[in-house]
Design a protein around this motif. Sequence first.
Motif, short mmCIF file in Angstrom:
data_model
loop_
_atom_site.label_atom_id
_atom_site.label_comp_id
_atom_site.label_asym_id
_atom_site.label_seq_id
_atom_site.Cartn_x
_atom_site.Cartn_y
_atom_site.Cartn_z
N ARG A 6 18.08 -77.88 27.60
CA ARG A 6 17.34 -79.08 27.19
C ARG A 6 18.04 -80.34 27.70
O ARG A 6 17.39 -81.28 28.17
CB ARG A 6 17.22 -79.14 25.68
CG ARG A 6 16.11 -78.27 25.14
CD ARG A 6 16.03 -78.45 23.69
NE ARG A 6 17.34 -77.98 23.19
CZ ARG A 6 17.60 -77.54 21.99
NH1 ARG A 6 16.69 -77.56 21.09
NH2 ARG A 6 18.77 -77.10 21.64
N GLN A 7 19.37 -80.37 27.61
CA GLN A 7 20.12 -81.53 28.09
C GLN A 7 19.97 -81.70 29.60
O GLN A 7 19.79 -82.80 30.09
CB GLN A 7 21.61 -81.37 27.72
CG GLN A 7 22.47 -82.53 28.14
CD GLN A 7 22.18 -83.79 27.37
OE1 GLN A 7 21.73 -83.75 26.24
NE2 GLN A 7 22.45 -84.92 27.98
N CYS A 34 27.78 -70.57 32.02
CA CYS A 34 28.58 -70.58 30.80
C CYS A 34 28.68 -69.14 30.31
O CYS A 34 27.73 -68.62 29.72
CB CYS A 34 27.97 -71.49 29.74
SG CYS A 34 28.99 -71.66 28.28
N ASP A 35 29.80 -68.50 30.59
CA ASP A 35 29.96 -67.09 30.24
C ASP A 35 30.17 -66.86 28.75
O ASP A 35 29.83 -65.82 28.22
CB ASP A 35 31.15 -66.49 31.00
CG ASP A 35 30.92 -66.50 32.49
OD1 ASP A 35 29.75 -66.48 32.91
OD2 ASP A 35 31.92 -66.53 33.25
N ILE A 45 23.08 -72.03 25.15
CA ILE A 45 22.51 -72.12 26.50
C ILE A 45 21.18 -72.87 26.45
O ILE A 45 20.88 -73.69 27.33
CB ILE A 45 22.35 -70.71 27.11
CG1 ILE A 45 23.74 -70.16 27.45
CG2 ILE A 45 21.47 -70.74 28.35
CD1 ILE A 45 23.75 -68.76 27.97
N GLU A 46 20.38 -72.64 25.42
CA GLU A 46 19.11 -73.36 25.29
C GLU A 46 19.35 -74.86 25.09
O GLU A 46 18.63 -75.69 25.64
CB GLU A 46 18.30 -72.80 24.12
CG GLU A 46 17.68 -71.46 24.40
CD GLU A 46 16.75 -71.47 25.61
OE1 GLU A 46 15.96 -72.43 25.73
OE2 GLU A 46 16.84 -70.54 26.42
N ILE A 99 9.84 -79.47 36.06
CA ILE A 99 11.29 -79.44 36.06
C ILE A 99 11.72 -78.11 35.45
O ILE A 99 11.31 -77.77 34.34
CB ILE A 99 11.88 -80.61 35.24
CG1 ILE A 99 11.47 -81.94 35.85
CG2 ILE A 99 13.40 -80.51 35.16
CD1 ILE A 99 11.85 -83.14 35.01
N THR A 100 12.53 -77.35 36.19
CA THR A 100 13.00 -76.07 35.68
C THR A 100 14.52 -76.00 35.80
O THR A 100 15.11 -76.55 36.73
CB THR A 100 12.40 -74.89 36.46
OG1 THR A 100 12.71 -75.05 37.85
CG2 THR A 100 10.91 -74.80 36.28
N VAL A 101 15.12 -75.33 34.85
CA VAL A 101 16.55 -75.06 34.89
C VAL A 101 16.70 -73.62 35.33
O VAL A 101 16.22 -72.70 34.67
CB VAL A 101 17.20 -75.28 33.50
CG1 VAL A 101 18.66 -74.93 33.54
CG2 VAL A 101 17.01 -76.71 33.05
N THR A 102 17.35 -73.41 36.47
CA THR A 102 17.44 -72.07 37.03
C THR A 102 18.65 -71.29 36.55
O THR A 102 18.56 -70.08 36.34
CB THR A 102 17.45 -72.12 38.57
OG1 THR A 102 18.53 -72.95 38.98
CG2 THR A 102 16.16 -72.69 39.10
#
Length: 120
Positions: free
Chosen positions: A73-74, A60-61, A68-69, A53-56
Motif C-alpha cells: 500500500r505504501q 522482505c524475507d 507485506i500488504e 499501478i501494480t506492485v510486482t
Amino acid sequence: MKRLKISYYLIAFFLCCISFNYSTAQKRRFGQDSLRIKVYTEIEYEKGLSKKITVTKVFCDYCSPSQIEALKRQAKELAFYQRRYSSNGRVNEIQKFTMIISVSKKDLLELKKEKDSINN
C-alpha cells in the motif's frame, strides 16, 4: 571592549560544535532504528494517462503477509505521486520503478502485532 567580542565568537563556535555533534548523532540513530525495504512497482500508461499501478515484488524475507500488504500500500501511494512527473510522452507503455522504503523497526513490528490481534 575587545574582550567581549572574543567571548561572543567563542560562544558561537561552541554552539556550532554542539549542533554539529547533535546532527551526526541523529543520523546514526535513524540508521540503527530503520529498515530499508526494496519494492518493484509498475505504472501502466494508456494515451499518456496512468491506467494501473501494480506492485510486482516486495523484497522482505522476514515480513509476515500483513506487513507485506502494508508495504505494498505504501509503495502504491508513492507510485501514485510519482506517476504525474514521469507521464510526459508515455503512450501505451509500462514504466518500472524500484523504490526503497525506510520503515522503523518498531512500526513494522506493530503492524504484525496489530494484525495478529485482529485475527485472534
